[in-house]
Design a protein around this motif. Structure first.
Motif, PDB file in Angstrom:
ATOM      1  N   MET A   1       0.840  -1.177   0.000  1.00  8.51           N
ATOM      2  CA  MET A   1       0.000   0.000   0.000  1.00  8.51           C
ATOM      3  C   MET A   1       0.888   1.244   0.000  1.00  8.51           C
ATOM      4  O   MET A   1       1.849   1.330   0.749  1.00  8.51           O
ATOM      5  CB  MET A   1      -0.907   0.007   1.241  1.00  8.51           C
ATOM      6  CG  MET A   1      -1.780   1.230   1.346  1.00  8.51           C
ATOM      7  SD  MET A   1      -2.904   1.218   2.764  1.00  8.51           S
ATOM      8  CE  MET A   1      -1.800   1.602   4.101  1.00  8.51           C
ATOM      9  N   ARG A  92      -6.497  -1.264   6.394  1.00 10.71           N
ATOM     10  CA  ARG A  92      -6.409  -0.813   4.999  1.00 10.71           C
ATOM     11  C   ARG A  92      -5.353  -1.623   4.242  1.00 10.71           C
ATOM     12  O   ARG A  92      -5.540  -1.980   3.091  1.00 10.71           O
ATOM     13  CB  ARG A  92      -6.042   0.677   4.897  1.00 10.71           C
ATOM     14  CG  ARG A  92      -6.875   1.659   5.693  1.00 10.71           C
ATOM     15  CD  ARG A  92      -8.288   1.912   5.235  1.00 10.71           C
ATOM     16  NE  ARG A  92      -9.339   1.103   5.744  1.00 10.71           N
ATOM     17  CZ  ARG A  92      -9.811   1.037   6.991  1.00 10.71           C
ATOM     18  NH1 ARG A  92      -9.255   1.704   7.967  1.00 10.71           N
ATOM     19  NH2 ARG A  92     -10.835   0.272   7.295  1.00 10.71           N
ATOM     20  N   MET A  93      -4.244  -1.920   4.902  1.00  8.83           N
ATOM     21  CA  MET A  93      -3.154  -2.650   4.256  1.00  8.83           C
ATOM     22  C   MET A  93      -3.584  -4.069   3.870  1.00  8.83           C
ATOM     23  O   MET A  93      -3.345  -4.511   2.752  1.00  8.83           O
ATOM     24  CB  MET A  93      -1.926  -2.691   5.168  1.00  8.83           C
ATOM     25  CG  MET A  93      -1.278  -1.334   5.343  1.00  8.83           C
ATOM     26  SD  MET A  93      -0.252  -1.269   6.810  1.00  8.83           S
ATOM     27  CE  MET A  93       1.345  -1.531   6.162  1.00  8.83           C
ATOM     28  N   LYS A  98      -4.799   0.115  -2.552  1.00  7.97           N
ATOM     29  CA  LYS A  98      -3.602   0.424  -3.341  1.00  7.97           C
ATOM     30  C   LYS A  98      -2.952   1.722  -2.867  1.00  7.97           C
ATOM     31  O   LYS A  98      -1.749   1.782  -2.655  1.00  7.97           O
ATOM     32  CB  LYS A  98      -3.968   0.513  -4.820  1.00  7.97           C
ATOM     33  CG  LYS A  98      -2.799   0.727  -5.722  1.00  7.97           C
ATOM     34  CD  LYS A  98      -3.206   0.705  -7.178  1.00  7.97           C
ATOM     35  CE  LYS A  98      -1.994   0.959  -8.060  1.00  7.97           C
ATOM     36  NZ  LYS A  98      -2.349   0.975  -9.475  1.00  7.97           N
TER      37      LYS A  98
END
Length: 156
Positions: A1, A92-93, A98
């Motif tokens: 990310m 999120r990772m 992305k």
């Protein structure tokens, strides 16, 4: 990310730049990281706060990557402990995001258009900080979150 911080205007003081540079160098050891500086609106001295927010919002829309998850640093946002923020990043990772874009608004905040585009809002404190000081404080918190996720001693 990839993580990016998008903000309005250059910093006005060298001590802020030194802090930003320090944490930028540290963060690059953990993940792809970049700053994106949107130029301040010129000739806006006689403009209202709403006019400035609108113009800044239009400039931000042109810069924000279309595939980005947008998080505003905003007084109306959710507050986190450092550990909770690290968990937010980790989520999120692992979810395959992305690009995660954190946006620091100008002195008057964000336009309604930018609020509508944001998936998340985070507040660093119930106190108000200058939009320039937030850059250093938030950079440090990003670095702290990465050290928490790696169980490194910095957080202690």
């Amino acid at each position: 990310m990839k993580v990016q911080i998008i903000c309005i205007g250059k910093t006005a003081f060298s001590y802020l730049d030194e802090g930003i540079d320090l944490y930028e160098k540290r963060l690059k050891h953990y993940l792809p990281f970049e700053w994106i500086i949107v130029p301040e609106i010129k000739k806006a001295k006689n403009w209202s706060a709403d006019q400035i927010k609108q113009a800044e919002g239009q400039a931000l829309v042109k810069i924000i990557p279309s595939d980005s998850v947008i998080t505003l640093l905003d007084v109306k946002g959710k507050t986190f402990t450092s550990e909770e923020f690290a968990s937010f990043l980790n989520t999120r990772m692992i979810s395959g995001v992305k690009t995660l874009s954190f946006i620091i608004g100008g002195a008057y905040g964000f336009s309604p258009e930018i609020y509508a585009k944001a998936q998340f809002k985070i507040s660093l404190s119930k106190m108000t900080f200058s939009h320039q000081l937030v850059r250093v404080v938030f950079s440090e918190q990003l670095y702290r979150a990465m050290t928490i996720l790696r169980s490194e001693p910095y957080h202690h």
